[in-house]
Design a protein around this motif. Structure first.
Motif, short mmCIF file in Angstrom:
data_model
loop_
_atom_site.label_atom_id
_atom_site.label_comp_id
_atom_site.label_asym_id
_atom_site.label_seq_id
_atom_site.Cartn_x
_atom_site.Cartn_y
_atom_site.Cartn_z
N SER A 1 45.49 19.07 35.63
CA SER A 1 46.16 17.89 36.20
C SER A 1 47.14 17.25 35.23
N ARG A 2 47.04 17.57 33.93
CA ARG A 2 47.94 17.02 32.93
C ARG A 2 48.99 18.03 32.50
N ASN A 3 49.15 19.08 33.27
CA ASN A 3 50.15 20.13 33.03
C ASN A 3 49.87 20.91 31.74
N ARG A 4 48.61 20.96 31.34
CA ARG A 4 48.23 21.75 30.17
C ARG A 4 47.79 23.14 30.63
N VAL A 5 48.28 24.14 29.93
CA VAL A 5 48.03 25.52 30.34
C VAL A 5 46.56 25.89 30.14
N GLN A 6 45.95 26.44 31.21
CA GLN A 6 44.55 26.86 31.15
C GLN A 6 44.38 28.36 31.18
N GLY A 7 45.45 29.09 31.50
CA GLY A 7 45.35 30.54 31.55
C GLY A 7 46.45 31.12 32.42
N PHE A 8 46.36 32.43 32.65
CA PHE A 8 47.31 33.13 33.52
C PHE A 8 46.55 33.90 34.58
N VAL A 9 47.12 33.93 35.77
CA VAL A 9 46.51 34.64 36.88
C VAL A 9 47.47 35.73 37.35
N ALA A 10 46.92 36.91 37.66
CA ALA A 10 47.69 38.03 38.17
C ALA A 10 47.01 38.56 39.43
N ARG A 11 47.64 39.54 40.07
CA ARG A 11 47.10 40.03 41.34
C ARG A 11 45.71 40.64 41.19
N TYR A 12 45.47 41.30 40.08
CA TYR A 12 44.17 41.95 39.92
C TYR A 12 43.03 40.94 39.86
N HIS A 13 43.34 39.68 39.51
CA HIS A 13 42.29 38.66 39.51
C HIS A 13 41.77 38.41 40.92
N LEU A 14 42.63 38.57 41.91
CA LEU A 14 42.22 38.27 43.29
C LEU A 14 41.27 39.32 43.83
N ILE A 15 41.32 40.52 43.25
CA ILE A 15 40.43 41.60 43.71
C ILE A 15 39.00 41.33 43.27
N SER A 16 38.86 40.83 42.04
CA SER A 16 37.52 40.64 41.47
C SER A 16 37.13 39.16 41.43
N ARG A 17 37.62 38.37 42.37
CA ARG A 17 37.35 36.95 42.33
C ARG A 17 35.86 36.66 42.55
N LYS A 18 35.39 35.61 41.92
CA LYS A 18 34.00 35.19 42.07
C LYS A 18 33.89 34.15 43.17
N ARG A 19 32.81 34.23 43.90
CA ARG A 19 32.54 33.23 44.93
C ARG A 19 31.58 32.18 44.37
N LYS A 20 31.74 30.96 44.83
CA LYS A 20 30.84 29.89 44.40
C LYS A 20 29.42 30.20 44.88
N LYS A 21 28.45 29.93 44.03
CA LYS A 21 27.05 30.19 44.34
C LYS A 21 26.41 28.90 44.85
N VAL A 22 25.76 29.00 46.00
CA VAL A 22 25.31 27.81 46.72
C VAL A 22 23.85 27.95 47.14
N VAL A 23 23.12 26.85 47.04
CA VAL A 23 21.79 26.72 47.63
C VAL A 23 21.88 25.63 48.70
N LEU A 24 21.48 25.95 49.91
CA LEU A 24 21.52 24.98 51.01
C LEU A 24 20.14 24.35 51.16
N VAL A 25 20.09 23.03 51.25
CA VAL A 25 18.84 22.33 51.49
C VAL A 25 18.98 21.44 52.73
N ASP A 26 17.91 21.38 53.49
CA ASP A 26 17.82 20.50 54.67
C ASP A 26 18.78 20.88 55.80
N HIS A 27 19.27 22.10 55.82
CA HIS A 27 20.09 22.58 56.93
C HIS A 27 20.32 24.07 56.76
#
Length: 545
Positions: free
Chosen positions: A284-310
Protein backbone atom coordinates in the motif's frame (compact mmCIF):
# COMPACT_ATOMS: atom_id res chain seq x y z
CA UNK A 1 6.90 -20.77 7.17
CA UNK A 2 3.56 -22.35 8.13
CA UNK A 3 0.45 -21.67 6.09
CA UNK A 4 -2.16 -19.53 7.78
CA UNK A 5 -5.32 -21.40 8.71
CA UNK A 6 -8.43 -19.20 8.63
CA UNK A 7 -11.11 -20.37 11.10
CA UNK A 8 -14.33 -18.74 10.02
CA UNK A 9 -17.99 -18.86 10.99
CA UNK A 10 -21.04 -17.94 8.92
CA UNK A 11 -22.23 -14.63 7.54
CA UNK A 12 -24.21 -12.37 9.89
CA UNK A 13 -22.36 -14.01 12.78
CA UNK A 14 -23.96 -14.86 16.10
CA UNK A 15 -22.27 -15.61 19.41
CA UNK A 16 -21.87 -19.32 18.67
CA UNK A 17 -20.20 -18.61 15.33
CA UNK A 18 -17.73 -16.08 16.74
CA UNK A 19 -16.95 -17.91 19.98
CA UNK A 20 -16.43 -21.23 18.19
CA UNK A 21 -14.07 -19.60 15.68
CA UNK A 22 -12.00 -17.95 18.42
CA UNK A 23 -11.89 -21.04 20.65
CA UNK A 24 -11.08 -23.48 17.85
CA UNK A 25 -8.38 -21.18 16.42
CA UNK A 26 -6.83 -21.09 19.91
CA UNK A 27 -6.92 -24.91 20.05
CA UNK A 28 -5.27 -25.17 16.62
CA UNK A 29 -2.54 -22.73 17.69
CA UNK A 30 -1.82 -24.82 20.77
CA UNK A 31 -1.52 -27.83 18.46
CA UNK A 32 1.11 -26.05 16.35
CA UNK A 33 -0.90 -24.37 13.59
CA UNK A 34 -0.89 -20.73 12.49
CA UNK A 35 -4.62 -20.24 13.00
CA UNK A 36 -6.56 -16.97 12.79
CA UNK A 37 -10.21 -16.58 13.87
CA UNK A 38 -12.33 -14.61 11.40
CA UNK A 39 -15.78 -13.10 11.11
CA UNK A 40 -18.01 -12.46 8.10
CA UNK A 41 -19.78 -9.34 9.23
CA UNK A 42 -20.45 -6.97 12.09
CA UNK A 43 -20.97 -8.28 15.60
CA UNK A 44 -24.43 -8.20 17.13
CA UNK A 45 -24.87 -6.54 20.57
CA UNK A 46 -24.85 -9.84 22.45
CA UNK A 47 -21.61 -11.06 20.84
CA UNK A 48 -19.92 -7.70 21.35
CA UNK A 49 -20.92 -7.86 25.01
CA UNK A 50 -19.46 -11.37 25.37
CA UNK A 51 -16.14 -10.44 23.76
CA UNK A 52 -15.85 -7.37 25.98
CA UNK A 53 -16.69 -9.40 29.09
CA UNK A 54 -13.89 -11.91 28.48
CA UNK A 55 -11.35 -9.50 26.99
CA UNK A 56 -11.23 -10.58 23.34
CA UNK A 57 -10.83 -8.23 20.36
CA UNK A 58 -13.07 -8.54 17.34
CA UNK A 59 -11.83 -11.32 15.02
CA UNK A 60 -10.38 -10.46 11.64
CA UNK A 61 -13.02 -9.36 9.11
CA UNK A 62 -12.53 -11.74 6.18
CA UNK A 63 -14.10 -10.28 3.06
CA UNK A 64 -13.10 -13.05 0.64
CA UNK A 65 -10.85 -16.07 0.28
CA UNK A 66 -10.33 -15.65 -3.44
CA UNK A 67 -6.58 -16.01 -4.12
CA UNK A 68 -4.73 -12.71 -4.05
CA UNK A 69 -1.25 -11.83 -5.23
CA UNK A 70 -0.04 -11.97 -1.61
CA UNK A 71 -0.90 -15.69 -1.59
CA UNK A 72 1.60 -16.46 -4.37
CA UNK A 73 5.23 -17.50 -3.90
CA UNK A 74 6.62 -14.31 -5.39
CA UNK A 75 10.18 -14.02 -6.64
CA UNK A 76 12.08 -12.01 -4.01
CA UNK A 77 13.05 -8.48 -5.11
CA UNK A 78 16.66 -7.36 -5.42
CA UNK A 79 16.25 -3.58 -5.13
CA UNK A 80 18.85 -1.12 -6.41
CA UNK A 81 19.14 2.64 -6.11
CA UNK A 82 18.78 4.91 -9.15
CA UNK A 83 22.54 5.68 -9.03
CA UNK A 84 23.55 2.01 -9.10
CA UNK A 85 25.85 1.35 -12.07
CA UNK A 86 24.94 -1.01 -14.89
CA UNK A 87 27.92 -3.17 -13.94
CA UNK A 88 26.68 -3.64 -10.39
CA UNK A 89 23.17 -4.32 -11.67
CA UNK A 90 24.53 -6.88 -14.14
CA UNK A 91 26.51 -8.65 -11.41
CA UNK A 92 23.43 -8.77 -9.18
CA UNK A 93 21.40 -10.35 -11.97
CA UNK A 94 24.06 -13.01 -12.58
CA UNK A 95 24.49 -13.77 -8.89
CA UNK A 96 20.78 -14.17 -8.18
CA UNK A 97 19.61 -15.47 -11.56
CA UNK A 98 17.27 -12.49 -11.88
CA UNK A 99 16.03 -10.94 -15.10
CA UNK A 100 14.54 -7.79 -13.58
CA UNK A 101 15.62 -5.45 -10.78
CA UNK A 102 13.36 -2.92 -9.08
CA UNK A 103 14.78 0.59 -8.84
CA UNK A 104 13.72 2.21 -5.57
CA UNK A 105 14.18 5.51 -3.73
CA UNK A 106 15.57 6.04 -0.24
CA UNK A 107 12.21 4.99 1.22
CA UNK A 108 12.15 1.73 -0.81
CA UNK A 109 9.35 3.03 -3.03
CA UNK A 110 9.27 1.83 -6.62
CA UNK A 111 10.65 4.22 -9.25
CA UNK A 112 11.04 1.83 -12.18
CA UNK A 113 12.47 -1.50 -13.28
CA UNK A 114 15.74 -2.37 -14.99
CA UNK A 115 15.56 -5.52 -17.09
CA UNK A 116 18.26 -7.68 -18.60
CA UNK A 117 17.27 -6.43 -22.05
CA UNK A 118 17.63 -2.82 -20.87
CA UNK A 119 21.21 -3.50 -19.82
CA UNK A 120 22.22 -5.48 -22.91
CA UNK A 121 20.66 -2.92 -25.24
CA UNK A 122 22.68 -0.18 -23.61
CA UNK A 123 25.88 -2.25 -23.75
CA UNK A 124 25.39 -2.91 -27.46
CA UNK A 125 24.86 0.81 -28.02
CA UNK A 126 28.47 1.54 -26.93
CA UNK A 127 29.23 3.86 -29.88
CA UNK A 128 27.51 6.72 -28.06
CA UNK A 129 30.58 8.52 -26.68
CA UNK A 130 28.40 11.11 -24.91
CA UNK A 131 26.27 8.59 -23.09
CA UNK A 132 27.90 9.05 -19.68
CA UNK A 133 27.28 12.78 -19.73
CA UNK A 134 23.72 12.32 -20.97
CA UNK A 135 23.13 9.89 -18.12
CA UNK A 136 24.67 12.27 -15.55
CA UNK A 137 26.98 9.48 -14.44
CA UNK A 138 28.58 10.02 -11.01
CA UNK A 139 32.39 9.87 -10.96
CA UNK A 140 32.06 7.31 -8.17
CA UNK A 141 30.32 4.94 -10.60
CA UNK A 142 33.20 5.27 -13.07
CA UNK A 143 35.86 4.55 -10.44
CA UNK A 144 33.93 1.53 -9.08
CA UNK A 145 33.28 0.11 -12.55
CA UNK A 146 36.95 0.35 -13.56
CA UNK A 147 38.16 -0.57 -10.02
CA UNK A 148 40.39 2.49 -10.40
CA UNK A 149 42.31 4.34 -7.71
CA UNK A 150 42.18 8.11 -7.44
CA UNK A 151 45.54 9.79 -7.99
CA UNK A 152 44.43 13.42 -8.35
CA UNK A 153 41.20 15.18 -7.40
CA UNK A 154 38.06 13.70 -5.85
CA UNK A 155 34.98 11.85 -7.08
CA UNK A 156 32.33 14.50 -6.38
CA UNK A 157 30.16 15.59 -9.29
CA UNK A 158 29.17 13.90 -12.54
CA UNK A 159 30.62 13.24 -15.98
CA UNK A 160 30.05 16.22 -18.30
CA UNK A 161 31.90 15.46 -21.54
CA UNK A 162 32.26 12.61 -24.01
CA UNK A 163 34.60 9.63 -23.75
CA UNK A 164 37.75 9.69 -25.94
CA UNK A 165 40.40 6.99 -26.29
CA UNK A 166 43.65 8.89 -26.91
CA UNK A 167 45.28 6.31 -29.18
CA UNK A 168 46.54 8.93 -31.66
CA UNK A 169 49.71 11.06 -31.54
CA UNK A 170 49.58 14.23 -29.44
CA UNK A 171 49.47 16.50 -32.50
CA UNK A 172 46.24 14.82 -33.67
CA UNK A 173 44.46 14.81 -30.28
CA UNK A 174 43.06 18.31 -30.79
CA UNK A 175 40.78 16.92 -33.48
CA UNK A 176 39.07 14.66 -30.94
CA UNK A 177 39.48 15.99 -27.41
CA UNK A 178 37.30 18.87 -26.22
CA UNK A 179 37.06 20.65 -22.86
CA UNK A 180 35.43 18.56 -20.08
CA UNK A 181 36.03 15.28 -21.93
CA UNK A 182 36.94 12.03 -20.20
CA UNK A 183 40.14 10.74 -21.83
CA UNK A 184 41.42 7.17 -21.69
CA UNK A 185 45.21 7.13 -22.07
CA UNK A 186 47.98 4.64 -21.55
CA UNK A 187 51.33 5.45 -19.95
CA UNK A 188 52.38 7.96 -22.64
CA UNK A 189 53.36 11.08 -20.82
CA UNK A 190 52.99 13.29 -23.93
CA UNK A 191 49.40 12.20 -24.50
CA UNK A 192 48.56 12.74 -20.85
CA UNK A 193 49.93 16.30 -20.87
CA UNK A 194 48.26 17.10 -24.21
CA UNK A 195 44.88 15.96 -22.84
CA UNK A 196 45.34 18.30 -19.88
CA UNK A 197 46.17 21.18 -22.24
CA UNK A 198 42.97 20.51 -24.19
CA UNK A 199 40.87 20.85 -21.00
CA UNK A 200 40.04 17.23 -20.15
CA UNK A 201 38.07 16.88 -16.93
CA UNK A 202 39.39 13.40 -16.19
CA UNK A 203 42.29 11.23 -17.27
CA UNK A 204 41.95 7.48 -16.94
CA UNK A 205 45.45 6.03 -17.03
CA UNK A 206 45.14 2.38 -18.04
CA UNK A 207 47.54 -0.45 -17.36
CA UNK A 208 47.90 0.33 -13.66
CA UNK A 209 51.08 2.36 -14.10
CA UNK A 210 52.33 5.24 -11.97
CA UNK A 211 51.55 8.85 -12.76
CA UNK A 212 54.67 10.97 -13.23
CA UNK A 213 55.11 13.99 -10.96
CA UNK A 214 54.97 16.41 -13.92
CA UNK A 215 51.59 15.04 -15.01
CA UNK A 216 50.31 15.05 -11.45
CA UNK A 217 51.26 18.69 -10.98
CA UNK A 218 49.72 19.70 -14.30
CA UNK A 219 46.50 17.87 -13.44
CA UNK A 220 46.26 19.54 -10.05
CA UNK A 221 46.82 22.95 -11.66
CA UNK A 222 44.16 22.24 -14.30
CA UNK A 223 41.67 20.85 -11.78
CA UNK A 224 41.56 17.55 -13.66
CA UNK A 225 40.90 14.20 -12.01
CA UNK A 226 43.35 11.39 -12.61
CA UNK A 227 42.25 7.79 -12.14
CA UNK A 228 44.51 4.78 -12.57
CA UNK A 229 42.77 1.62 -13.82
CA UNK A 230 44.45 -1.80 -13.60
CA UNK A 231 42.99 -3.03 -16.90
CA UNK A 232 44.23 -2.35 -20.45
CA UNK A 233 42.75 0.40 -22.60
CA UNK A 234 40.54 -1.95 -24.64
CA UNK A 235 38.95 -3.39 -21.50
CA UNK A 236 38.53 0.05 -19.97
CA UNK A 237 36.79 1.28 -23.12
CA UNK A 238 34.38 -1.67 -22.93
CA UNK A 239 33.66 -1.16 -19.24
CA UNK A 240 33.25 2.60 -19.18
CA UNK A 241 29.65 2.58 -20.46
CA UNK A 242 28.72 0.15 -17.70
CA UNK A 243 29.24 2.95 -15.19
CA UNK A 244 25.97 4.54 -16.34
CA UNK A 245 23.34 4.71 -13.52
CA UNK A 246 20.40 2.37 -13.97
CA UNK A 247 17.95 5.28 -13.84
CA UNK A 248 19.19 6.17 -17.35
CA UNK A 249 18.06 2.84 -18.78
CA UNK A 250 15.23 1.79 -16.46
CA UNK A 251 11.59 1.66 -17.52
CA UNK A 252 9.55 4.11 -15.47
CA UNK A 253 6.64 5.08 -17.72
CA UNK A 254 3.50 3.00 -18.20
CA UNK A 255 4.71 0.37 -15.76
CA UNK A 256 2.36 -2.54 -15.17
CA UNK A 257 2.43 -2.90 -11.39
CA UNK A 258 0.30 -5.17 -9.21
CA UNK A 259 -0.72 -4.71 -5.58
CA UNK A 260 -0.53 -7.40 -2.93
CA UNK A 261 -4.31 -7.38 -2.54
CA UNK A 262 -5.07 -7.73 -6.28
CA UNK A 263 -7.01 -10.86 -7.16
CA UNK A 264 -5.07 -13.49 -9.11
CA UNK A 265 -7.82 -13.76 -11.74
CA UNK A 266 -7.55 -10.03 -12.41
CA UNK A 267 -3.78 -9.97 -12.85
CA UNK A 268 -3.97 -12.96 -15.20
CA UNK A 269 -5.98 -10.86 -17.65
CA UNK A 270 -3.45 -8.01 -17.43
CA UNK A 271 -0.59 -10.44 -18.06
CA UNK A 272 -2.26 -11.78 -21.19
CA UNK A 273 -2.67 -8.25 -22.54
CA UNK A 274 0.93 -7.16 -21.92
CA UNK A 275 3.03 -10.37 -21.88
CA UNK A 276 6.10 -9.06 -20.04
CA UNK A 277 8.52 -11.49 -18.44
CA UNK A 278 7.61 -10.47 -14.89
CA UNK A 279 5.77 -7.72 -13.02
CA UNK A 280 6.61 -5.83 -9.82
CA UNK A 281 4.31 -6.25 -6.83
CA UNK A 282 4.01 -3.42 -4.30
CA UNK A 283 2.30 -2.86 -0.96
CA UNK A 284 0.00 0.00 0.00
CA UNK A 285 3.03 2.31 0.37
CA UNK A 286 4.40 1.46 -3.09
CA UNK A 287 7.25 -0.58 -1.61
CA UNK A 288 8.35 -3.52 -3.72
CA UNK A 289 7.46 -6.91 -2.25
CA UNK A 290 8.50 -9.16 -5.12
CA UNK A 291 7.92 -10.07 -8.76
CA UNK A 292 5.20 -12.20 -10.25
CA UNK A 293 5.38 -14.11 -13.55
CA UNK A 294 3.03 -16.45 -15.41
CA UNK A 295 4.49 -19.59 -13.89
CA UNK A 296 3.41 -18.34 -10.45
CA UNK A 297 -0.22 -18.66 -11.52
CA UNK A 298 0.21 -22.35 -12.30
CA UNK A 299 1.44 -23.23 -8.82
CA UNK A 300 -0.65 -20.76 -6.85
CA UNK A 301 -1.60 -21.63 -3.28
CA UNK A 302 -5.17 -21.58 -2.09
CA UNK A 303 -6.13 -20.17 1.29
CA UNK A 304 -6.64 -22.88 3.90
CA UNK A 305 -9.96 -22.62 5.71
CA UNK A 306 -11.79 -24.28 8.59
CA UNK A 307 -15.55 -23.68 8.60
CA UNK A 308 -17.38 -23.56 11.93
CA UNK A 309 -21.12 -23.37 12.61
CA UNK A 310 -22.09 -23.73 8.93
CA UNK A 311 -21.51 -25.86 5.85
CA UNK A 312 -23.44 -24.10 3.09
CA UNK A 313 -21.86 -21.90 0.42
CA UNK A 314 -24.57 -19.25 0.71
CA UNK A 315 -23.63 -18.74 4.37
CA UNK A 316 -19.88 -18.96 3.89
CA UNK A 317 -17.13 -16.54 2.96
CA UNK A 318 -17.15 -15.28 -0.66
CA UNK A 319 -14.74 -17.24 -2.84
CA UNK A 320 -15.02 -20.41 -0.74
CA UNK A 321 -15.01 -22.51 -3.93
CA UNK A 322 -11.47 -21.23 -4.62
CA UNK A 323 -10.18 -22.01 -1.11
CA UNK A 324 -8.97 -25.29 0.39
CA UNK A 325 -11.44 -26.35 3.06
CA UNK A 326 -9.60 -28.56 5.55
CA UNK A 327 -12.20 -29.04 8.29
CA UNK A 328 -15.87 -28.38 9.00
CA UNK A 329 -17.34 -28.25 12.53
CA UNK A 330 -21.11 -27.82 12.58
CA UNK A 331 -24.43 -28.78 14.11
CA UNK A 332 -26.74 -27.92 11.20
CA UNK A 333 -28.09 -29.92 8.28
CA UNK A 334 -25.58 -31.05 5.64
CA UNK A 335 -25.24 -28.35 3.00
CA UNK A 336 -23.55 -27.99 -0.36
CA UNK A 337 -19.87 -27.32 0.42
CA UNK A 338 -17.73 -29.49 -1.87
CA UNK A 339 -14.07 -30.41 -1.42
CA UNK A 340 -11.48 -31.98 -3.69
CA UNK A 341 -10.19 -34.43 -1.09
CA UNK A 342 -11.36 -36.05 2.17
CA UNK A 343 -11.54 -33.70 5.17
CA UNK A 344 -12.43 -33.78 8.84
CA UNK A 345 -16.19 -33.16 8.91
CA UNK A 346 -17.68 -33.14 12.43
CA UNK A 347 -21.41 -32.57 12.26
CA UNK A 348 -23.32 -33.58 15.39
CA UNK A 349 -26.94 -33.04 16.51
CA UNK A 350 -26.09 -30.57 19.25
CA UNK A 351 -27.56 -27.27 20.30
CA UNK A 352 -24.33 -25.38 19.70
CA UNK A 353 -21.11 -25.72 17.73
CA UNK A 354 -19.34 -24.50 20.87
CA UNK A 355 -20.28 -27.80 22.55
CA UNK A 356 -18.45 -29.63 19.79
CA UNK A 357 -15.39 -27.40 20.28
CA UNK A 358 -15.42 -28.24 24.00
CA UNK A 359 -15.29 -31.94 23.07
CA UNK A 360 -12.32 -31.34 20.78
CA UNK A 361 -10.37 -29.73 23.61
CA UNK A 362 -11.00 -32.83 25.72
CA UNK A 363 -10.11 -35.21 22.88
CA UNK A 364 -6.76 -33.47 22.51
CA UNK A 365 -6.07 -33.58 26.23
CA UNK A 366 -6.14 -29.80 26.58
CA UNK A 367 -8.02 -27.45 28.88
CA UNK A 368 -9.23 -24.08 27.55
CA UNK A 369 -8.11 -20.96 29.35
CA UNK A 370 -10.58 -19.16 31.57
CA UNK A 371 -11.52 -16.50 29.01
CA UNK A 372 -11.92 -19.10 26.22
CA UNK A 373 -14.07 -21.22 28.54
CA UNK A 374 -16.21 -18.14 29.21
CA UNK A 375 -16.72 -17.63 25.48
CA UNK A 376 -17.75 -21.24 24.98
CA UNK A 377 -20.15 -21.12 27.91
CA UNK A 378 -21.79 -17.96 26.56
CA UNK A 379 -22.08 -19.50 23.08
CA UNK A 380 -23.86 -22.62 24.38
CA UNK A 381 -26.27 -20.58 26.50
CA UNK A 382 -27.00 -18.23 23.60
CA UNK A 383 -27.54 -20.86 20.92
CA UNK A 384 -29.67 -23.12 23.14
CA UNK A 385 -31.62 -20.19 24.60
CA UNK A 386 -30.53 -21.30 28.08
CA UNK A 387 -31.34 -24.95 27.21
CA UNK A 388 -34.95 -24.13 26.28
CA UNK A 389 -34.45 -24.62 22.56
CA UNK A 390 -35.53 -28.03 21.21
CA UNK A 391 -32.06 -28.35 19.73
CA UNK A 392 -30.54 -28.42 23.20
CA UNK A 393 -29.09 -31.72 24.43
CA UNK A 394 -27.70 -32.99 27.74
CA UNK A 395 -24.23 -32.62 26.23
CA UNK A 396 -24.86 -28.89 25.74
CA UNK A 397 -25.85 -28.47 29.39
CA UNK A 398 -22.80 -30.43 30.57
CA UNK A 399 -20.49 -28.36 28.35
CA UNK A 400 -21.95 -25.05 29.55
CA UNK A 401 -21.68 -26.05 33.21
CA UNK A 402 -18.11 -27.29 32.80
CA UNK A 403 -16.98 -24.20 30.87
CA UNK A 404 -18.80 -21.92 33.29
CA UNK A 405 -16.93 -23.47 36.20
CA UNK A 406 -13.59 -22.98 34.43
CA UNK A 407 -14.47 -19.35 33.68
CA UNK A 408 -15.59 -18.62 37.24
CA UNK A 409 -19.26 -18.09 36.31
CA UNK A 410 -21.20 -18.94 39.50
CA UNK A 411 -24.80 -18.50 38.31
CA UNK A 412 -25.54 -19.66 34.75
CA UNK A 413 -29.14 -18.41 34.87
CA UNK A 414 -28.07 -14.89 35.84
CA UNK A 415 -25.32 -14.94 33.21
CA UNK A 416 -27.80 -16.12 30.53
CA UNK A 417 -30.24 -13.34 31.52
CA UNK A 418 -27.42 -10.85 31.10
CA UNK A 419 -26.76 -12.21 27.60
CA UNK A 420 -30.41 -11.97 26.59
CA UNK A 421 -30.64 -8.38 27.82
CA UNK A 422 -27.69 -7.50 25.60
CA UNK A 423 -29.24 -9.41 22.67
CA UNK A 424 -32.60 -7.68 23.10
CA UNK A 425 -31.17 -4.19 22.88
CA UNK A 426 -32.66 -2.39 19.88
CA UNK A 427 -31.06 0.94 20.70
CA UNK A 428 -29.66 2.71 17.65
CA UNK A 429 -30.55 -0.18 15.33
CA UNK A 430 -32.10 0.40 11.92
CA UNK A 431 -34.69 -2.11 10.64
CA UNK A 432 -32.27 -3.19 7.90
CA UNK A 433 -29.57 -3.87 10.50
CA UNK A 434 -31.94 -5.88 12.70
CA UNK A 435 -33.00 -7.99 9.73
CA UNK A 436 -29.40 -8.71 8.72
CA UNK A 437 -28.20 -9.33 12.28
CA UNK A 438 -28.63 -13.11 12.15
CA UNK A 439 -29.84 -13.88 8.63
CA UNK A 440 -29.18 -17.22 6.94
CA UNK A 441 -29.90 -18.25 3.37
CA UNK A 442 -31.34 -21.63 2.37
CA UNK A 443 -32.12 -23.37 -0.91
CA UNK A 444 -35.74 -24.60 -1.03
CA UNK A 445 -36.32 -26.42 -4.28
CA UNK A 446 -35.67 -24.16 -7.24
CA UNK A 447 -35.82 -20.94 -5.19
CA UNK A 448 -34.01 -19.58 -2.16
CA UNK A 449 -35.20 -18.28 1.18
CA UNK A 450 -33.62 -16.19 3.92
CA UNK A 451 -34.54 -16.68 7.57
CA UNK A 452 -33.46 -14.28 10.29
CA UNK A 453 -33.83 -14.52 14.04
CA UNK A 454 -33.92 -11.89 16.76
CA UNK A 455 -33.92 -12.78 20.46
CA UNK A 456 -36.20 -10.08 21.81
CA UNK A 457 -39.30 -9.69 23.93
CA UNK A 458 -42.29 -9.14 21.67
CA UNK A 459 -43.34 -6.18 23.78
CA UNK A 460 -40.13 -4.40 22.82
CA UNK A 461 -41.29 -4.15 19.19
CA UNK A 462 -43.52 -1.17 18.54
CA UNK A 463 -46.12 -1.33 15.72
CA UNK A 464 -44.11 1.21 13.71
CA UNK A 465 -40.94 -0.87 14.02
CA UNK A 466 -42.82 -3.95 12.81
CA UNK A 467 -44.02 -2.02 9.77
CA UNK A 468 -40.47 -0.88 9.04
CA UNK A 469 -39.19 -4.43 9.39
CA UNK A 470 -41.87 -5.63 6.94
CA UNK A 471 -40.81 -3.03 4.36
CA UNK A 472 -37.14 -3.99 4.84
CA UNK A 473 -38.05 -7.65 4.24
CA UNK A 474 -39.93 -6.86 1.02
CA UNK A 475 -37.00 -4.74 -0.14
CA UNK A 476 -34.58 -7.58 0.58
CA UNK A 477 -36.73 -9.97 -1.47
CA UNK A 478 -36.60 -7.59 -4.43
CA UNK A 479 -32.84 -6.93 -4.23
CA UNK A 480 -31.70 -10.52 -3.79
CA UNK A 481 -34.48 -12.43 -5.52
CA UNK A 482 -35.58 -14.43 -2.48
CA UNK A 483 -38.90 -16.26 -2.74
CA UNK A 484 -39.35 -15.92 1.00
CA UNK A 485 -37.84 -13.81 3.77
CA UNK A 486 -38.88 -14.82 7.28
CA UNK A 487 -37.94 -13.17 10.57
CA UNK A 488 -38.26 -15.04 13.87
CA UNK A 489 -38.81 -12.79 16.88
CA UNK A 490 -37.95 -15.20 19.68
CA UNK A 491 -38.80 -14.43 23.30
CA UNK A 492 -36.78 -16.82 25.54
CA UNK A 493 -38.79 -15.90 28.64
CA UNK A 494 -42.14 -16.59 26.97
CA UNK A 495 -40.65 -19.58 25.11
CA UNK A 496 -42.33 -18.59 21.85
CA UNK A 497 -41.65 -16.88 18.56
CA UNK A 498 -43.56 -14.60 16.25
CA UNK A 499 -42.55 -15.09 12.63
CA UNK A 500 -43.00 -12.36 10.04
CA UNK A 501 -42.94 -13.21 6.32
CA UNK A 502 -42.45 -11.45 2.98
CA UNK A 503 -42.05 -12.50 -0.65
CA UNK A 504 -43.99 -14.39 -3.30
CA UNK A 505 -43.72 -17.63 -1.30
CA UNK A 506 -44.81 -16.07 2.02
CA UNK A 507 -47.93 -18.26 2.19
CA UNK A 508 -45.65 -21.27 2.62
CA UNK A 509 -45.02 -20.15 6.21
CA UNK A 510 -48.73 -20.11 7.07
CA UNK A 511 -49.39 -23.48 5.38
CA UNK A 512 -46.48 -24.99 7.31
CA UNK A 513 -48.19 -24.19 10.61
CA UNK A 514 -51.81 -24.45 9.48
CA UNK A 515 -52.64 -20.79 9.98
CA UNK A 516 -54.39 -18.11 7.94
CA UNK A 517 -52.11 -15.55 6.25
CA UNK A 518 -51.88 -12.33 8.23
CA UNK A 519 -49.73 -9.16 8.11
CA UNK A 520 -48.98 -9.88 11.77
CA UNK A 521 -47.26 -13.13 10.83
CA UNK A 522 -47.75 -16.20 12.98
CA UNK A 523 -47.28 -16.63 16.71
CA UNK A 524 -45.77 -20.01 17.49
CA UNK A 525 -45.73 -21.07 21.15
CA UNK A 526 -42.86 -23.43 21.90
CA UNK A 527 -41.10 -22.70 18.60
CA UNK A 528 -37.65 -21.30 19.32
CA UNK A 529 -35.34 -23.03 16.88
CA UNK A 530 -34.82 -21.94 13.31
CA UNK A 531 -32.99 -25.07 12.21
CA UNK A 532 -34.96 -27.74 14.12
CA UNK A 533 -38.48 -26.35 14.08
CA UNK A 534 -39.06 -23.58 11.54
CA UNK A 535 -36.94 -24.77 8.63
CA UNK A 536 -38.07 -28.44 8.75
CA UNK A 537 -41.69 -27.27 8.81
CA UNK A 538 -41.10 -25.17 5.70
CA UNK A 539 -39.43 -28.09 3.91
CA UNK A 540 -42.29 -30.45 4.78
CA UNK A 541 -44.88 -27.96 3.55
CA UNK A 542 -42.97 -27.52 0.31
CA UNK A 543 -42.79 -31.30 -0.24
CA UNK A 544 -46.55 -31.64 0.29
CA UNK A 545 -47.37 -29.20 -2.52
Amino acid sequence: MKDTLYVVGHRNPDTDSIASAIAYAELKRRLGHEAVPCRLGDLNPETAHVLKTFGFPEPLLLETVRPRVEDLDLDPPIPVSPECSLKVAWNLMKRHGAKTLPVVDDHERLLGVATLSDLTERYMDSLDAGGLAAGQTPWTNLAETLTARVEVGDLSGRVEGKVVVAAMTPDRMGEFVEPRDLVLVGNRRENQLRALELGASCLVVTGGGDVEPEVRSAAEAAGCRVLVAPCDTFTAARLVNLSLPVRHVMTSRELVVFDLDDFVDDIRDAMLRTRYRSYPVVDSRNRVQGFVARYHLISRKRKKVVLVDHNERAQSVPGIEEAEVLEILDHHRVGDIQTGSPILFRNEPLGSTATLVCSLYEENGLRPTGPVAGLLCAAVLSDTLRFKSPTSTPLDRMAAERMGEMAGIRDLDAFAAELFRAASSLEGKKPEDLLQQDLKEYALGDWSAAVGQLVVAESALSPSLREELARAMEDLCGRRGYGLVALMLTDPLDESSRVLAAGEQRDLLFRAFGQTPSPEGVRLPGVMSRKKQLLPALVRALEEE
